[in-house]
Design an enzyme around this catalytic site. Structure first.
Site, PDB file in Angstrom:
ATOM      1  N   LYS A  26     -33.512  51.164  -6.977  1.00 36.91           N
ATOM      2  CA  LYS A  26     -33.192  49.734  -7.094  1.00 36.91           C
ATOM      3  C   LYS A  26     -33.851  49.139  -8.339  1.00 36.91           C
ATOM      4  O   LYS A  26     -33.224  48.390  -9.092  1.00 36.91           O
ATOM      5  CB  LYS A  26     -33.645  48.980  -5.827  1.00 36.91           C
ATOM      6  CG  LYS A  26     -32.769  49.298  -4.613  1.00 36.91           C
ATOM      7  CD  LYS A  26     -33.322  48.762  -3.294  1.00 36.91           C
ATOM      8  CE  LYS A  26     -32.458  49.247  -2.133  1.00 36.91           C
ATOM      9  NZ  LYS A  26     -32.920  48.833  -0.813  1.00 36.91           N
ATOM     10  N   GLN A  84     -37.881  46.259   2.218  1.00 37.33           N
ATOM     11  CA  GLN A  84     -37.327  47.593   2.453  1.00 37.33           C
ATOM     12  C   GLN A  84     -37.602  48.025   3.895  1.00 37.33           C
ATOM     13  O   GLN A  84     -38.723  47.932   4.372  1.00 37.33           O
ATOM     14  CB  GLN A  84     -37.942  48.587   1.452  1.00 37.33           C
ATOM     15  CG  GLN A  84     -37.307  49.964   1.478  1.00 37.33           C
ATOM     16  CD  GLN A  84     -35.841  49.993   1.059  1.00 37.33           C
ATOM     17  OE1 GLN A  84     -35.411  49.211   0.213  1.00 37.33           O
ATOM     18  NE2 GLN A  84     -35.058  50.870   1.644  1.00 37.33           N
ATOM     19  N   ASP A 119     -30.140  40.967   0.831  1.00 40.86           N
ATOM     20  CA  ASP A 119     -29.732  42.046   1.740  1.00 40.86           C
ATOM     21  C   ASP A 119     -28.812  41.513   2.845  1.00 40.86           C
ATOM     22  O   ASP A 119     -28.141  42.285   3.520  1.00 40.86           O
ATOM     23  CB  ASP A 119     -30.974  42.663   2.417  1.00 40.86           C
ATOM     24  CG  ASP A 119     -31.310  44.042   1.871  1.00 40.86           C
ATOM     25  OD1 ASP A 119     -30.421  44.673   1.255  1.00 40.86           O
ATOM     26  OD2 ASP A 119     -32.452  44.482   2.055  1.00 40.86           O
TER      27      ASP A 119
END
Ligand code: GUN
Length: 297
Positions: A53, A97, A120
């Site tokens: 990422k 994460q 997200d």
């Protein structure tokens, strides 16, 4: 029939090239999109994902910063960091994460992310917005799958879609997104009896279970589109999906490989969501700034 391969690397490259222009346009206005990644503990897969990422951000001209905590960090310390990132105007996207170490309450952390920075799409407002059909940030993996279908000119409206796996990250949002595109969607999961009776009906089969060979050729309708979201490391070190690729490719019309299928698209859609967030922030800021200039002038 031998399936056409849907090349995730190729589509990701095309999408990134299109969105790079938008980063350049933002930068010309003095705005650099910014992403903050919060990672807790030393899960090796998470470390790899986060590396991908941050590298993808650097390639696109997106500022990224990693906020790393040991597995035994107090939850409040992570919450304090998220609060600071929420207030930081240089940051347009925040992600935590997953998975988090067991003593963390994932929901509490995800809910702490400001809705307008939740790139997200995991906090409850964004989940609810997705159900209501009006997403703020579509979750990256299913968004990537939708993008692959569209770039491959595969019709969605009216198609029978079967999703295998009902996770919050992939299966459930995938079903919502394809339903919004007028597909007839069935979600199957770990307790589904006789999975094949469902999968055989699929025009589009999306598999996100995390177990090799869950889908074999007899379970797939001839000519189906097969999207394999799974990533599994075999004892011999090979990386495979959830689908018996070699057998199913002889029956499907389209299939995604692993690696090189959905994986690169997930990261790409994270970039897209971050750029879109920066554009929204810029749109809010610029009119206000021009009003000030007009008043001063
Ligand atoms: N862990 C596995 N997939 C994802 C993802 O898309 N986002 C985050 N934050 N964590 C993940």
């Amino acid at each position: 029939m031998t399936a056409k391969i849907i090349d995730g690397n190729e589509i990701a490259k095309r999408v990134r090239a299109e969105w790079k222009h938008r980063v350049d346009a933002l930068q010309a206005r003095g705005v650099q999109p910014g992403l903050a990644v919060v990672i807790v503990g030393d899960n090796p897969a998470s470390q790899v994902y986060v590396r991908h990422k941050t590298k993808a951000c650097a390639d696109m001209g997106i500022h990224s910063e990693k906020h790393e905590f040991p597995a035994d960090a107090p939850e409040q310390k992570v919450l304090d960091t998220i609060a600071r990132l929420n207030a930081n105007p240089a940051i347009h996207g925040i992600l935590v994460q997953l998975p988090l170490p067991a003593h963390f309450e994932s929901r509490r952390l995800l809910e702490a992310i400001a809705v307008e920075k939740d790139v997200d799409g995991f906090n409850l407002y964004n989940v609810g917005a997705l159900v209501a059909g009006d997403t703020v940030f579509p979750p990256c993996t299913p968004f990537g799958v939708q993008c692959m279908l569209e770039y491959s000119n595969i019709p969605i409206s009216g198609q029978n879609v079967v999703v295998v796996g009902a996770s919050n990250i992939v299966g459930k949002p995938m079903a919502m997104m394809l339903m919004k595109k007028d597909a007839t969607v069935c979600i199957t999961h770990i307790k589904t009896r006789d999975l094949a009776q469902f999968t055989i009906l699929a025009d589009i089969l999306v598999v996100a279970v995390g177990k090799p060979n869950v889908i074999t050729a007899p379970m797939v309708k001839t000519g189906a589109v097969v999207i394999d979201v799974g990533i599994n490391r075999l004892p011999d070190g090979r990386l495979v999906g959830d689908v018996d690729f070699e057998a199913v490719r002889e029956k499907a019309s389209y299939i995604t490989p692993v690696p090189g299928g959905v994986g690169p698209m997930t990261v790409t859609m994270l970039l897209v969501n971050t750029i879109q967030s920066a554009e929204r922030f810029a749109a809010i800021q610029m009119p206000a700034a021009s009003k000030v200039a007009a008043a001063a002038g």
